[in-house]
Scaffold this motif. Structure first.
Motif, PDB file in Angstrom:
ATOM      1  N   GLU A 145      -7.596  -0.131   9.007  1.00 38.96           N
ATOM      2  CA  GLU A 145      -7.869   0.100  10.437  1.00 38.96           C
ATOM      3  C   GLU A 145      -7.509  -1.128  11.249  1.00 38.96           C
ATOM      4  O   GLU A 145      -6.949  -1.030  12.339  1.00 38.96           O
ATOM      5  CB  GLU A 145      -9.356   0.417  10.645  1.00 38.96           C
ATOM      6  CG  GLU A 145      -9.752   1.808  10.198  1.00 38.96           C
ATOM      7  CD  GLU A 145     -11.266   1.988  10.191  1.00 38.96           C
ATOM      8  OE1 GLU A 145     -11.958   1.280  10.944  1.00 38.96           O
ATOM      9  OE2 GLU A 145     -11.745   2.822   9.397  1.00 38.96           O
ATOM     10  N   MET A 146      -7.836  -2.303  10.696  1.00 39.28           N
ATOM     11  CA  MET A 146      -7.541  -3.543  11.408  1.00 39.28           C
ATOM     12  C   MET A 146      -6.032  -3.733  11.568  1.00 39.28           C
ATOM     13  O   MET A 146      -5.575  -4.441  12.441  1.00 39.28           O
ATOM     14  CB  MET A 146      -8.127  -4.753  10.659  1.00 39.28           C
ATOM     15  CG  MET A 146      -9.629  -4.792  10.658  1.00 39.28           C
ATOM     16  SD  MET A 146     -10.337  -4.835  12.319  1.00 39.28           S
ATOM     17  CE  MET A 146     -11.276  -3.324  12.341  1.00 39.28           C
ATOM     18  N   ARG A 147      -5.270  -3.088  10.698  1.00 39.92           N
ATOM     19  CA  ARG A 147      -3.819  -3.180  10.803  1.00 39.92           C
ATOM     20  C   ARG A 147      -3.254  -2.085  11.703  1.00 39.92           C
ATOM     21  O   ARG A 147      -2.039  -1.921  11.801  1.00 39.92           O
ATOM     22  CB  ARG A 147      -3.191  -3.105   9.416  1.00 39.92           C
ATOM     23  CG  ARG A 147      -3.241  -4.418   8.693  1.00 39.92           C
ATOM     24  CD  ARG A 147      -3.083  -4.265   7.204  1.00 39.92           C
ATOM     25  NE  ARG A 147      -3.027  -5.587   6.578  1.00 39.92           N
ATOM     26  CZ  ARG A 147      -4.062  -6.418   6.481  1.00 39.92           C
ATOM     27  NH1 ARG A 147      -5.231  -6.065   6.978  1.00 39.92           N
ATOM     28  NH2 ARG A 147      -3.940  -7.589   5.907  1.00 39.92           N
TER      29      ARG A 147
ATOM     30  N   LEU B 279     -19.817  -6.393   0.409  1.00 40.18           N
ATOM     31  CA  LEU B 279     -19.446  -5.102   0.980  1.00 40.18           C
ATOM     32  C   LEU B 279     -20.157  -4.921   2.319  1.00 40.18           C
ATOM     33  O   LEU B 279     -21.185  -5.544   2.563  1.00 40.18           O
ATOM     34  CB  LEU B 279     -19.839  -3.968   0.021  1.00 40.18           C
ATOM     35  CG  LEU B 279     -19.137  -4.007  -1.327  1.00 40.18           C
ATOM     36  CD1 LEU B 279     -19.636  -2.861  -2.212  1.00 40.18           C
ATOM     37  CD2 LEU B 279     -17.630  -3.933  -1.169  1.00 40.18           C
ATOM     38  N   PHE B 280     -19.588  -4.070   3.178  1.00 43.20           N
ATOM     39  CA  PHE B 280     -20.225  -3.821   4.479  1.00 43.20           C
ATOM     40  C   PHE B 280     -21.336  -2.799   4.260  1.00 43.20           C
ATOM     41  O   PHE B 280     -21.061  -1.630   3.991  1.00 43.20           O
ATOM     42  CB  PHE B 280     -19.195  -3.290   5.478  1.00 43.20           C
ATOM     43  CG  PHE B 280     -17.973  -4.161   5.587  1.00 43.20           C
ATOM     44  CD1 PHE B 280     -18.096  -5.542   5.699  1.00 43.20           C
ATOM     45  CD2 PHE B 280     -16.707  -3.605   5.559  1.00 43.20           C
ATOM     46  CE1 PHE B 280     -16.970  -6.355   5.798  1.00 43.20           C
ATOM     47  CE2 PHE B 280     -15.573  -4.405   5.656  1.00 43.20           C
ATOM     48  CZ  PHE B 280     -15.706  -5.785   5.776  1.00 43.20           C
TER      49      PHE B 280
ATOM     50  N   MET C 177     -21.393   0.723   6.052  1.00 44.82           N
ATOM     51  CA  MET C 177     -20.284   1.674   5.921  1.00 44.82           C
ATOM     52  C   MET C 177     -20.305   2.250   4.510  1.00 44.82           C
ATOM     53  O   MET C 177     -20.740   1.585   3.571  1.00 44.82           O
ATOM     54  CB  MET C 177     -18.943   0.960   6.112  1.00 44.82           C
ATOM     55  CG  MET C 177     -18.768   0.317   7.462  1.00 44.82           C
ATOM     56  SD  MET C 177     -17.142  -0.462   7.532  1.00 44.82           S
ATOM     57  CE  MET C 177     -17.349  -1.487   8.979  1.00 44.82           C
TER      58      MET C 177
ATOM     59  N   ARG D 263     -10.984  -2.685  -1.887  1.00 47.58           N
ATOM     60  CA  ARG D 263     -10.913  -3.065  -0.486  1.00 47.58           C
ATOM     61  C   ARG D 263      -9.923  -4.216  -0.286  1.00 47.58           C
ATOM     62  O   ARG D 263      -9.199  -4.270   0.708  1.00 47.58           O
ATOM     63  CB  ARG D 263     -12.318  -3.481  -0.010  1.00 47.58           C
ATOM     64  CG  ARG D 263     -12.403  -3.805   1.450  1.00 47.58           C
ATOM     65  CD  ARG D 263     -13.814  -4.161   1.855  1.00 47.58           C
ATOM     66  NE  ARG D 263     -14.234  -5.435   1.267  1.00 47.58           N
ATOM     67  CZ  ARG D 263     -15.401  -6.024   1.536  1.00 47.58           C
ATOM     68  NH1 ARG D 263     -16.251  -5.451   2.350  1.00 47.58           N
ATOM     69  NH2 ARG D 263     -15.722  -7.169   0.989  1.00 47.58           N
ATOM     70  N   ALA D 264      -9.921  -5.144  -1.240  1.00 45.92           N
ATOM     71  CA  ALA D 264      -9.015  -6.289  -1.126  1.00 45.92           C
ATOM     72  C   ALA D 264      -7.575  -5.890  -1.449  1.00 45.92           C
ATOM     73  O   ALA D 264      -6.636  -6.438  -0.888  1.00 45.92           O
ATOM     74  CB  ALA D 264      -9.474  -7.411  -2.051  1.00 45.92           C
TER      75      ALA D 264
ATOM     76  N   PHE E 126     -11.409  -0.307   6.075  1.00 49.59           N
ATOM     77  CA  PHE E 126     -11.557  -1.297   7.130  1.00 49.59           C
ATOM     78  C   PHE E 126     -10.290  -2.136   7.365  1.00 49.59           C
ATOM     79  O   PHE E 126      -9.808  -2.255   8.491  1.00 49.59           O
ATOM     80  CB  PHE E 126     -12.739  -2.218   6.803  1.00 49.59           C
ATOM     81  CG  PHE E 126     -13.065  -3.197   7.893  1.00 49.59           C
ATOM     82  CD1 PHE E 126     -13.844  -2.815   8.966  1.00 49.59           C
ATOM     83  CD2 PHE E 126     -12.591  -4.504   7.853  1.00 49.59           C
ATOM     84  CE1 PHE E 126     -14.152  -3.718   9.981  1.00 49.59           C
ATOM     85  CE2 PHE E 126     -12.885  -5.409   8.866  1.00 49.59           C
ATOM     86  CZ  PHE E 126     -13.665  -5.012   9.926  1.00 49.59           C
ATOM     87  N   GLY E 127      -9.750  -2.686   6.289  1.00 45.20           N
ATOM     88  CA  GLY E 127      -8.569  -3.543   6.425  1.00 45.20           C
ATOM     89  C   GLY E 127      -7.369  -2.789   6.988  1.00 45.20           C
ATOM     90  O   GLY E 127      -6.574  -3.354   7.746  1.00 45.20           O
TER      91      GLY E 127
ATOM     92  N   MET F  45      -4.443 -12.238   2.966  1.00 42.94           N
ATOM     93  CA  MET F  45      -4.896 -12.474   1.596  1.00 42.94           C
ATOM     94  C   MET F  45      -6.114 -11.592   1.332  1.00 42.94           C
ATOM     95  O   MET F  45      -6.968 -11.415   2.192  1.00 42.94           O
ATOM     96  CB  MET F  45      -5.278 -13.938   1.413  1.00 42.94           C
ATOM     97  CG  MET F  45      -4.081 -14.862   1.539  1.00 42.94           C
ATOM     98  SD  MET F  45      -4.514 -16.532   1.116  1.00 42.94           S
ATOM     99  CE  MET F  45      -2.956 -17.361   1.461  1.00 42.94           C
TER     100      MET F  45
ATOM    101  N   HIS G  45      -7.851 -14.051   9.292  1.00 47.18           N
ATOM    102  CA  HIS G  45      -7.392 -12.693   9.582  1.00 47.18           C
ATOM    103  C   HIS G  45      -5.885 -12.618   9.774  1.00 47.18           C
ATOM    104  O   HIS G  45      -5.342 -11.531   9.913  1.00 47.18           O
ATOM    105  CB  HIS G  45      -8.140 -12.108  10.783  1.00 47.18           C
ATOM    106  CG  HIS G  45      -7.875 -12.791  12.089  1.00 47.18           C
ATOM    107  ND1 HIS G  45      -8.534 -13.925  12.475  1.00 47.18           N
ATOM    108  CD2 HIS G  45      -7.031 -12.497  13.097  1.00 47.18           C
ATOM    109  CE1 HIS G  45      -8.111 -14.293  13.674  1.00 47.18           C
ATOM    110  NE2 HIS G  45      -7.199 -13.449  14.070  1.00 47.18           N
TER     111      HIS G  45
ATOM    112  N   ILE H  23      -4.973  -3.404   1.212  1.00 49.52           N
ATOM    113  CA  ILE H  23      -4.164  -3.962   2.299  1.00 49.52           C
ATOM    114  C   ILE H  23      -2.864  -4.573   1.761  1.00 49.52           C
ATOM    115  O   ILE H  23      -2.097  -5.151   2.522  1.00 49.52           O
ATOM    116  CB  ILE H  23      -4.950  -5.026   3.104  1.00 49.52           C
ATOM    117  CG1 ILE H  23      -5.392  -6.181   2.201  1.00 49.52           C
ATOM    118  CG2 ILE H  23      -6.168  -4.409   3.789  1.00 49.52           C
ATOM    119  CD1 ILE H  23      -5.983  -7.363   2.967  1.00 49.52           C
TER     120      ILE H  23
END
Lengths: 352, 261
Positions: free
Chosen positions: A104-106, A89-90, A93, A149-150, A101-102, A80, A76, A153
């Motif tokens: 939000e994590m940022r 995939l989640f 969601m 998704r990848a 998601f990525g 990358m 994390h 970010i």
């Protein structure tokens, strides 16, 4: 976006006392480069990718991103983007939630996230499916969500683990082109793991062919195909006639045939390899190897004509596009086949 | 054809055998008699009204519900990390640890009960909330760990890897990905553990005290001295409670899925 340089230095993964899964692998990836890790299953390509992404710990060596050592960082904190073979995939969601998601994590702001998610989904042409759940999507759509998704970010490096292997043939070709386009457009440094040589040849700037945890050859698709460094590479990438021979006096003997080698060879047992489609039904000339033989079997599939020709105790598979007005040779016919000396690949035979 | 009919008859007989006592309780609970006799001479709701006046039973019922909730919460808090480590971890002694943690399931309950009695007397835990909670946790935890381990093992690991590659620290991966995906398993665990605790009688018999008792123990004591159909009415309500928990679970998540089958 300027790409990021990725350097692997002596990267090693050992499991217990077994032979290392990845053995002191070193590789320098240029900013924005699309590198393929190509090899049969068990060659260590996925293990290498997972070490780059931090999903498994390296037993030795270093991973450098723009000169910064990230070997000790958890996934994390590596920045990358990873696309998994089964998409991962989640399931709880929706598509937009997956892509968001990525971000939000940022800790990005809501409005900003929404804009970026929309742009990322547009990039993979899925804007209209933002509210769907992953299980309501086809394989190709799921794959594109995984890619969005990848990418959203804006990772320093994009890692693709066999991303196309769960898709059917037609979709695979589409996604191949799509991934390649997006990668070029964003200029993102990309590592692409695959066991499919056609995929690697078609998509990658350079390919690292791997065997037993090491890089057997690193080069452009053209290099790898035209100048394979070993019998293994020649065999794994593209198809080849593989004929046992013997080198003597700088020439090659196959049974009672004698042909020329493209470069000086040490005397001894050799394996001679020739791509089937580089052999033609013609008389040779200067710079060509020419052999007379008899047709053993003819396979006519409309656009391609495949013939097995026996000569000097060996069988040569010849593949040529069919020509208008030229009937295929009959089985048993005496023919003359020839290929350029430069297309003759010679490797010292590995003695067991 | 005969084979199939015989098969069906066998299944029906088995169901009858398993359910007859439970089914019997229900007409019994509507008995108008003052004693437990079969068949009842008439039907009424008198025992359903009488039971609410039985303060000892009612207090025990409240205790049992509270206890089952506490056991449930404590089990989830303790079993969740244990299940994650045991289902995922690859370390020496993992199998032994799983066996050890689920051993109370195999031990004769009466042995556990005696051991707890001896232990608890020394610490003054008999008839206390902490004592009951500890004793019930001992039987509930193995179930909790088992069911949650099954739930963990059905999670695709790549999903969590994807989350962590997207920048989620381990705790956030758990909260945003692992836990939501495990919810069916968590619900199943909660229901099973609730019922295990609510239904537990052998160990409770040994560790309850005059001030604090559980419903099954209170019912046991009741039928020792009285023989009216009041307990049948309580039992019928218990059957209803159990059934509704199972049905809610089935509707909410699918029991099969919750148990990881």
């Amino acid at each position: 976006m300027a790409g990021t340089a990725l350097v692997l230095e002596g990267l090693t993964k050992r499991y217990g006392t077994l032979a290392p899964a990845v053995d002191a692998l070193s590789l320098t990836v240029q900013p924005g480069e699309f590198i393929g890790l190509l090899g049969p299953s068990g060659c260590g390509k996925t293990t290498t990718l997972r070490m780059i992404g931090g999903l498994i710990e390296a037993s030795g060596g270093r991973v450098l991103v723009d000169g910064r050592d990230v070997t000790a960082l958890p996934p994390h904190r590596r920045d990358m983007g990873i696309v998994f073979q089964n998409y991962a995939l989640f399931p709880h969601m929706d598509v937009a939630g997956n892509v968001a998601f990525g971000l939000e994590m940022r800790g990005m702001k809501r409005g900003e996230i929404a804009a970026k998610v929309e742009a990322a989904l547009d990039l993979v042409r899925l804007g209209h499916l933002a509210k769907r759940r992953p299980k309501e999507l086809s394989g190709g759509q799921q794959q594109r969500v995984a890619l969005a998704r990848a990418l959203v970010i804006e990772p320093s490096v994009l890692l693709l683990d066999e991303p196309l292997s769960n898709l059917d043939a037609k979709l695979r070709e589409e996604m191949r082109a799509e991934i390649q386009d997006i990668q070029r457009r964003l200029g993102i440094t990309t590592i692409f793991v695959t066991h499919d040589q056609a995929e690697a040849l078609a998509m990658c700037d350079r390919i690292a062919v791997m065997a037993q945890g090491r890089i057997a050859q690193l080069g452009t698709p053209h290099d790898i195909y035209e100048h394979p460094a070993s019998e293994f590479v020649a065999d794994f990438v593209g198809r080849s006639n593989r004929i046992a021979g013997h080198a003597a006096d700088g020439r090659l003997n196959i049974g009672d045939l004698t042909i020329d080698a493209p470069a000086p060879v040490a005397p001894g047992p050799v394996t001679v390899m020739i791509r089937p489609h580089r052999i033609a039904f013609t008389a040779g000339g200067a710079g060509w190897n020419e052999v007379r033989g008899s047709v053993r079997r003819v396979t006519y599939v409309g656009d391609v004509l495949a013939c097995e020709v026996t000569a000097g105790g060996a069988v040569f598979l010849v593949e040529q596009p069919t020509q208008p007005g030229v009937p295929p040779p009959e089985a048993g016919a005496e023919v003359c086949i020839a290929w350029r000396v430069a297309d003759t690949l010679v490797f010292p035979r590995e003695t067991a | 054809m005969i084979g199939r009919a015989a098969h069906r008859a066998l299944i029906a007989a088995l169901f009858l055998f398993l359910l007859a006592p439970v089914v019997l309780v229900i007409p019994m609970s509507f008995s108008a008699d003052a004693f437990l006799v079969w068949p009842p001479s008439g039907f009424s709701l008198r025992w359903y009204t009488a039971m609410w006046r039985e303060t000892k039973l009612m207090e025990a019922a409240r205790n049992s519900i509270l206890l089952a909730c506490l056991v449930c919460a404590a089990t989830l808090v303790l079993a969740m990390p244990a299940a994650l480590v045991l289902a995922r971890g690859r370390f020496r002694g993992r199998e032994a640890l799983v066996a050890l943690l689920t051993a109370p399931l195999l031990l004769p309950t009466i042995v556990l009960a005696l051991a707890l009695l001896i232990l608890f007397v020394g610490y003054g835990l008999i008839g206390s909330w902490p004592g009951l909670l500890l004793a019930h946790l001992l039987v509930a935890l193995p179930y909790g760990i088992r069911v949650l381990m099954t739930a963990v093992s059905t999670l695709p690991p790549a999903v969590e890897e994807a989350a962590s590659s997207l920048g989620a620290a381990p705790w956030r991966v758990f909260r945003r990905i692992t836990l939501p995906l495990m919810l069916p398993g968590v619900a199943a665990t909660a229901a099973i553990v609730f019922l295990v605790s609510f239904d537990e009688v052998v160990i409770s018999l040994f560790v309850v005290g005059p001030e604090l008792t559980t419903l099954p123990v209170a019912m046991f004591r009741y039928v020792e001295s009285r023989t009216d159909p009041l307990v049948a009415a309580v039992s019928a309500l218990l059957v209803l409670l159990t059934l509704s928990i199972v049905i809610v679970l089935e509707r909410a998540v699918g029991l099969g899925r919750a148990l990881g089958k």
